[in-house]
Design an enzyme around this catalytic site. Structure first.
Site, short mmCIF file in Angstrom:
data_model
loop_
_atom_site.label_atom_id
_atom_site.label_comp_id
_atom_site.label_asym_id
_atom_site.label_seq_id
_atom_site.Cartn_x
_atom_site.Cartn_y
_atom_site.Cartn_z
N SER A 117 0.82 -1.20 0.00
CA SER A 117 0.00 0.00 0.00
C SER A 117 0.86 1.26 0.00
O SER A 117 1.65 1.47 -0.91
CB SER A 117 -0.96 -0.03 1.19
OG SER A 117 -1.86 1.05 1.17
N ASP A 138 -3.40 6.42 -3.17
CA ASP A 138 -2.28 5.84 -2.44
C ASP A 138 -1.59 4.77 -3.28
O ASP A 138 -1.90 4.60 -4.46
CB ASP A 138 -2.74 5.31 -1.08
CG ASP A 138 -3.65 4.10 -1.18
OD1 ASP A 138 -4.19 3.84 -2.27
OD2 ASP A 138 -3.82 3.40 -0.16
N ASP A 163 -1.49 1.45 -3.63
CA ASP A 163 -2.23 0.41 -4.33
C ASP A 163 -3.57 0.89 -4.85
O ASP A 163 -4.38 0.10 -5.32
CB ASP A 163 -2.41 -0.82 -3.44
CG ASP A 163 -3.12 -0.53 -2.13
OD1 ASP A 163 -3.14 0.65 -1.70
OD2 ASP A 163 -3.65 -1.47 -1.51
N ASP A 193 -6.32 1.93 -3.60
CA ASP A 193 -7.63 1.60 -3.03
C ASP A 193 -8.18 2.75 -2.20
O ASP A 193 -9.32 2.70 -1.74
CB ASP A 193 -7.59 0.31 -2.21
CG ASP A 193 -6.66 0.36 -1.01
OD1 ASP A 193 -5.91 1.36 -0.87
OD2 ASP A 193 -6.66 -0.60 -0.21
#
Length: 477
Positions: A105, A254, A256, A258
């Site tokens: 992430s 961010d 990743d 999501d």
């Protein structure tokens, strides 16, 4: 007898997160793959797992290692390659199979990790199987499991176009007015997904959006700034670019992709609570339009603005308060068949997206709302930000229980509401004109001797006064 390693600092409450080559190696990833097969996949009656990875250099070989661990136990693997976390959730939902996303992430470049899910993107956390995966993976690092009679096979499938088409089917953008949109991808996965979903890179028709890209080149070393828009310094380039280009809106994702943060045309950051209001009201209105007898439910975590519950209730929804943390919200989403869920950290969850979170889908809702009317984003969003919030403030303390006890003794009185649902929440919110209106929540970190304060009040001066009073009590020890 060899002692099994302690993986508690690698496999945590919600996901896997570690330093590549140190705590997270190919051997460990293979053990996790086999443990996922034996603890969750095979007991669930599943035979196939989707695996995707983000732009970090370690992603492909970690995906290879996880795939090897799954194949060893006879589980087939569908490799979808480079994707965002919500792209992996889409694959899990669309193919109705469990999934593994290789990502750390927003963590710095030295890290990588994994997010695991059951079929249809159902979360795997500490209390829903991840503790079992951790225990088995630790065991398998000492005694590798026996190979299945028939090893699992591996196929590849390109799904970014299907992902984009699915999202466009949920939030059509073809009819919006032309919008100029600056997107800061932070050299992370939005640099891959935004051109595919909001542009034509995956073969979808052109939308009336002029995308101005910032840092779309995929680079897991994050050469421009960290891929963590929760930190204000990582939004500065986006804010400047929105003003420089005279854009209608700015979006920051961010690592990743999501999570999505929004900046208005003035370069001001829109609070995630305001986005929860905006999208929650849209999803509530859509459900009621489809079925006037429906009783829409919207989940919000307990440190979201009070405006969230007020506005949703007024619109006919049932707002439900959740603990902080995506596994809690996902569980509540599924349990209550909630139409939408929002967190202060800019995770936004959708029933129509397998109860999972998607930064891209949240962004599309904001674009659809903005593009369906003529005013600027700041005017449209102002109604959803009636109160003043402190943001999250961390305090290191000698004793978390003692600090919480001091706050409770100082502020829990007969004329306030309080609970200990997730930390300590204290609320003084009379009817308008009948006294000062404020609330705060103090909750401990899961991993450090920290207390996290969030406060909100009906006015800047009152918020600052209450914030400072609570901080003084927290820190007096």
């Amino acid at each position: 007898m060899t002692t099994a390693p302690d993986l508690s600092q690698l496999i945590k409450s919600y996901d896997v997160r570690g330093i590549v080559g140190e705590t997270l190696t190919a051997e460990v990833a293979t053990a996790i793959g086999s443990a996922f097969a034996d603890a969750i996949v095979l007991p669930d009656g599943e035979t196939t797992v989707a695996i995707g990875h983000d732009m970090r250099d370690s992603g492909p070989w970690l995906a290879d290692a996880v795939a090897a661990g799954l194949a060893l136990r006879g589980v087939d693997v569908v490799r979808i390659g480079l994707c965002s976390t919500d792209g992996l959730y889409h694959a899990s939902g669309a193919l109705d199979i469990p999934g593994v996303m290789i990502t750390a992430s927003h963590n710095p470049a030295a890290y990588n990790g994994m997010k695991l899910c059951r079929s249809r993107a159902r979360a795997v956390g500490e209390n829903s199987g991840l503790a079992d995966v951790r225990a088995l993976a630790s065991q398998y690092l000492v005694d590798a499991p026996a190979a299945a009679g028939t090893p699992g096979s591996e196929t590849t499938r390109e799904m970014v176009g299907e992902y984009g088409a699915f999202l466009r089917g949920l939030v059509p953008l073809e009819g919006v007015r032309p919008l100029k949109v600056v997107v800061d991808a932070a050299n992370a996965m939005a640099g891959y997904t935004v051109p595919a979903v909001l542009g034509t890179a995956a073969g979808l028709p052109e939308l009336p959006l002029e995308i101005i890209p910032l840092y779309f080149e995929l680079d897991g070393t994050f050469p421009n700034h960290e891929a963590n828009p929760l930190e204000t310094e990582n939004l500065r380039d986006l804010q400047a670019a929105v003003k420089e280009h005279g854009a209608d809106i700015g979006l920051a994702f961010d690592g990743d992709a999501d999570r999505c943060f929004v900046v208005d045309e003035r370069g001001e950051v829109v609070t995630p609570s305001a986005i929860t209001c905006l999208v929650g009201l849209r999803e509530t209105a859509r459900e009621l339009a489809e079925d006037p007898s429906a009783e829409p439910t919207v989940i919000h975590n307990l440190i979201s603005s009070r405006a969230v519950r007020e506005q949703l209730a007024e619109a006919g929804a049932t707002p439900v308060r959740s603990r902080v943390g995506h596994s809690f919200i996902k569980a509540e989403m599924a349990r209550l068949n909630a139409v939408f869920g929002g967190e202060h950290s800019a995770h936004f969850y959708f029933r129509d997206f397998f109860y999972a979170d998607s930064g891209m889908l949240a962004a599309m809702h904001v674009l659809a709302a903005l593009g369906s009317q003529d005013g600027p984003l700041s005017a449209m969003i102002a109604q959803h930000e009636p109160y003043t919030a402190s943001g999250e403030i961390n305090s290191t303390v000698d004793s978390v229980p003692d600090a919480l006890a001091r706050v409770k003794a100082a502020f829990v009185t007969a004329d306030v509401y309080s609970d200990e649902f997730d930390g300590l929440t204290v609320e003084h919110w009379p009817a308008p004109g009948e006294g000062e209106r404020w609330w705060f929540n103090v909750r401990p970190s899961n991993t450090e001797p920290l207390l996290r304060l969030n406060s909100e009040a009906d006015g800047q001066e009152l918020m600052e006064r209450m914030r400072d009073q609570v901080l003084a009590v927290i820190r007096e020890g």
